[in-house]
Design a protein around this motif. Structure first.
Motif, short mmCIF file in Angstrom:
data_model
loop_
_atom_site.label_atom_id
_atom_site.label_comp_id
_atom_site.label_asym_id
_atom_site.label_seq_id
_atom_site.Cartn_x
_atom_site.Cartn_y
_atom_site.Cartn_z
N TYR A 1 0.82 -1.20 0.00
CA TYR A 1 0.00 0.00 0.00
C TYR A 1 0.86 1.26 0.00
CZ TYR A 1 -3.90 -3.03 1.23
OH TYR A 1 -4.85 -4.01 1.23
N GLY A 2 2.02 1.17 0.68
CA GLY A 2 2.88 2.34 0.74
C GLY A 2 3.67 2.56 -0.54
N LEU A 3 3.91 1.49 -1.28
CA LEU A 3 4.75 1.62 -2.48
C LEU A 3 3.93 1.85 -3.74
CD1 LEU A 3 7.30 -1.27 -1.80
CD2 LEU A 3 7.78 1.20 -1.72
N PHE A 4 2.71 1.33 -3.79
CA PHE A 4 1.93 1.38 -5.02
C PHE A 4 0.56 1.98 -4.73
CE2 PHE A 4 4.74 -2.31 -5.25
CZ PHE A 4 5.46 -2.03 -6.40
N SER A 5 -0.01 2.53 -5.77
CA SER A 5 -1.40 2.99 -5.71
C SER A 5 -2.22 2.08 -6.62
CB SER A 5 -1.51 4.45 -6.18
OG SER A 5 -1.08 4.58 -7.54
N CYS B 1 -5.43 -6.51 -7.74
CA CYS B 1 -4.55 -5.35 -7.60
C CYS B 1 -3.99 -4.93 -8.97
CB CYS B 1 -3.42 -5.60 -6.64
SG CYS B 1 -4.00 -5.98 -4.98
N GLY B 2 -4.86 -5.01 -9.96
CA GLY B 2 -4.39 -4.59 -11.27
C GLY B 2 -4.23 -3.08 -11.36
N GLY B 3 -3.50 -2.63 -12.32
CA GLY B 3 -3.30 -1.20 -12.54
C GLY B 3 -2.49 -0.54 -11.46
N MET B 4 -1.48 -1.27 -10.93
CA MET B 4 -0.65 -0.69 -9.89
C MET B 4 0.28 0.36 -10.47
SD MET B 4 0.39 -4.03 -7.66
CE MET B 4 1.16 -4.78 -9.09
N ALA B 5 0.43 1.43 -9.70
CA ALA B 5 1.36 2.50 -10.10
C ALA B 5 2.24 2.85 -8.92
CB ALA B 5 0.58 3.74 -10.55
N VAL B 6 3.52 3.04 -9.16
CA VAL B 6 4.47 3.34 -8.09
C VAL B 6 4.23 4.75 -7.60
CG1 VAL B 6 6.91 3.58 -7.53
CG2 VAL B 6 6.16 1.80 -9.13
N ARG B 7 4.14 4.85 -6.28
CA ARG B 7 3.94 6.18 -5.70
C ARG B 7 5.25 6.96 -5.83
NH1 ARG B 7 -0.68 6.46 -2.50
NH2 ARG B 7 -1.58 4.42 -1.97
N SER C 1 13.56 -6.96 9.39
CA SER C 1 12.69 -6.79 8.22
C SER C 1 13.55 -6.39 7.05
CB SER C 1 11.63 -5.71 8.49
OG SER C 1 10.83 -6.05 9.60
N MET C 2 13.36 -7.07 5.94
CA MET C 2 14.16 -6.81 4.73
C MET C 2 13.27 -6.89 3.51
SD MET C 2 17.47 -9.11 5.73
CE MET C 2 16.38 -10.31 6.47
N LEU C 3 13.54 -6.02 2.55
CA LEU C 3 12.73 -5.96 1.34
C LEU C 3 13.67 -5.95 0.13
CD1 LEU C 3 10.00 -5.50 -0.12
CD2 LEU C 3 10.43 -3.02 0.13
N TYR C 4 13.39 -6.84 -0.80
CA TYR C 4 14.09 -6.81 -2.09
C TYR C 4 13.14 -6.15 -3.08
CZ TYR C 4 16.96 -8.22 -6.01
OH TYR C 4 17.75 -8.21 -7.13
N TYR C 5 13.50 -4.94 -3.47
CA TYR C 5 12.58 -4.11 -4.26
C TYR C 5 13.37 -3.36 -5.33
CZ TYR C 5 9.48 -0.15 -5.32
OH TYR C 5 8.72 0.81 -5.96
N ASP C 6 12.85 -3.45 -6.51
CA ASP C 6 13.43 -2.69 -7.63
C ASP C 6 14.93 -3.01 -7.82
OD1 ASP C 6 13.22 -1.01 -9.79
OD2 ASP C 6 13.55 0.83 -8.62
N GLY C 7 15.25 -4.31 -7.63
CA GLY C 7 16.60 -4.77 -7.90
C GLY C 7 17.61 -4.51 -6.80
N GLN C 8 17.15 -4.08 -5.61
CA GLN C 8 18.11 -3.85 -4.53
C GLN C 8 17.46 -4.19 -3.18
OE1 GLN C 8 19.19 0.28 -3.87
NE2 GLN C 8 17.36 0.98 -4.99
N TRP C 9 18.36 -4.36 -2.18
CA TRP C 9 17.91 -4.76 -0.83
C TRP C 9 17.74 -3.51 0.02
CZ3 TRP C 9 16.27 -9.34 0.77
CH2 TRP C 9 16.64 -10.48 0.05
N PHE C 10 16.65 -3.52 0.79
CA PHE C 10 16.40 -2.49 1.79
C PHE C 10 16.20 -3.21 3.14
CE2 PHE C 10 14.99 -0.77 -2.22
CZ PHE C 10 15.48 0.53 -2.21
N SER C 11 16.91 -2.75 4.15
CA SER C 11 16.87 -3.46 5.44
C SER C 11 16.75 -2.48 6.59
CB SER C 11 18.12 -4.32 5.62
OG SER C 11 18.14 -4.90 6.90
N ALA C 12 15.68 -2.65 7.42
CA ALA C 12 15.56 -1.84 8.64
C ALA C 12 16.49 -2.39 9.71
CB ALA C 12 14.12 -1.83 9.13
#
Length: 469
Positions: A59-63, A79-85, A105-116
């Protein structure tokens, strides 16, 4: 030597082992069921929490034109028609996730890792690859010395995934506590089983214990002892057989004792005639030819042994015939001094000062016989009596009779008090004198034993329940 378990011990052990076995099986089943249930619940809750957090990130990444359900509850075509916020800080989204028990918590998003928190390198490579390929995964792993559950769920777009790991320390502590509780319960159940087994064996074997007591009483000479369980449905036959055997034995012993007594009485008259005649011959021994004197002395010795045999047989038959005797108050010092000195033909008795006033409720004839037989045994079979000592102690009074013989071997110290029991080192006599002593001492509720005398020889020790007058 291996100790053999008695019947009562075996019953107790059987109850204890049965209780331990049942409690162990129950504990294992309980632990497996509960641990599997708690583990499954923990894994399910961890997967649900991770999936919800992944949906919140979505929800935070896409509309989306339509409301999007969490990925665990939606179909792949939703969840069709997703658009990146625009201008979304992924790390801020990770930090803004609802507080759960997850450790990282770790996220692999858009080809890279994000880690809190946590490092992507700690994730198993095959697990990360499988989740990014669209497969939900969870796996137990050890991280920093702590057991954790790693959970990975795919995001809406291909090759994107969200990972969390959840600590399992609370679950492990719960299972450890459960394990200790079940082990303690199994041990307590086994101990309870032993206690129940002891109680059950005591109750169940009480008639057997009574049988043992009665049999021991018969073995000690109480031939009138009987079992009182003839009406018992289980032990009645045994009790009747035992009582019948004891009654038959009692009648046989009484008959034998009566026969021995009758024979002894019949022998006394001709024996006294022979003894008197021998005394007359010995009084005129000097007038006899030299060749006759030695046979006369041998005949005199044999007659004296015959006299003692007849006296012993009369004493034994009197006891076997059920003679109850008569009790009276006797001064043990005076009785011992008179009987011992008369038998030895000289003064052999020493009385300690603390024993002078001791009295005993006793059968005077039996007690005199005890002292006389011990002194006579020392005089005739053990090199002479070295002394008789009376002193306070033990059950009340102790009488020591010392001899100058070779002593009694340890192996023979019980057998010499049996009828016709003689030491292997001394085959003289017929073995009735000490048997009579043991019987009379037991009749007075006393004890007798023999040990080595410090100066050499044997020491007979008689303890009797005396008291101060």
């Amino acid at each position: 030597m291996r100790r053999r378990f008695g019947l009562r011990d075996r019953v107790m052990l059987a109850y204890g082992l049965l209780a331990l076995g049942l409690s162990t099986v129950l504990a294992l089943v309980t632990f497996n069921v509960v641990s599997n249930y708690l583990t499954n619940q923990r894994e399910s809750s961890a997967v649900v929490e991770t999936a919800d957090n992944a949906a919140a990130l979505h929800y935070g990444l896409f509309s989306s034109a339509s409301q999007c359900l969490p990925n665990r509850n939606r179909n792949s075509n939703e969840c069709g028609g997703m658009a990146v916020r625009p201008n979304v800080d992924v790390l801020d989204l990770l930090y803004s996730l609802p507080s759960t028990d997850s450790a990282a918590s770790m996220l692999y998003y858009d080809g890279q890792w994000f880690s809190a928190t946590g490092r992507p390198d700690d994730l198993p490579a095959d697990m990360a690859t499988a989740v990014r390929a669209g497969s939900e995964q969870h796996r137990r792993m050890k991280l920093g010395g702590q057991q954790v559950l790693a959970v990975g769920v795919p995001m809406a777009r291909p090759d994107e995934a969200f990972f969390e790991w959840h600590p399992l320390s609370n679950l492990d502590n719960t299972l450890r506590t459960l394990k200790i509780t079940l082990v303690v319960a199994a041990i307590l159940t086994a101990l309870l089983g032993l206690a129940v087994g002891k109680l059950a064996s005591t109750v169940a074997l009480r008639p057997l214990a009574k049988l043992t007591q009665v049999a021991a009483a018969v073995a000690r000479g109480r031939l009138d002892a009987r079992l009182q369980a003839e009406d018992d449905p289980d032990l009645g036959g045994l009790a009747r057989s035992f009582n019948q055997t004891a009654a038959t034995l009692e009648q046989r012993v009484i008959a034998d004792a009566r026969f021995a007594g009758d024979i002894s009485h019949e022998l006394r008259t001709p024996l006294m005639t022979m003894l008197n005649s021998m005394q007359l011959i010995q009084n005129h021994c000097a007038e006899l030819p030299a060749a006759v004197r030695e046979p006369v002395e041998l005949l005199g010795d044999d007659l004296e042994r015959f006299r003692r045999l007849v006296i012993d047989l009369l004493e034994i038959s009197r006891d076997d015939g059920g003679d109850q005797g008569s009790r009276e108050i006797v001064r043990i010092a005076d009785l011992t001094r008179a009987a011992a000195d008369a038998t030895a033909g000289r003064e052999v008795t020493t009385v300690a000062q603390d024993a002078e006033g001791l009295t005993l409720h006793a059968d005077k004839r039996r007690l005199e016989r005890v002292i006389a037989n011990l002194v006579e045994n020392a005089e005739y079979h053990a090199g002479g009596c070295k002394g008789v000592l009376v002193q306070a102690g033990g059950l009340g009074v102790i009488v020591y009779v010392d001899d100058a013989g070779p002593g009694v071997p340890v192996a023979d110290r019980e057998r010499i008090f049996e009828r016709f029991g003689r030491s292997e080192d001394n085959r003289r006599g017929i073995g009735l004198g000490l048997a009579i002593v043991a019987r009379h001492v037991e009749w007075h509720h006393g004890t007798i034993r023999v040990k080595d005398r410090p100066e050499g020889g044997a020491r007979f020790i008689v303890e009797l329940p005396a008291k101060t007058s």
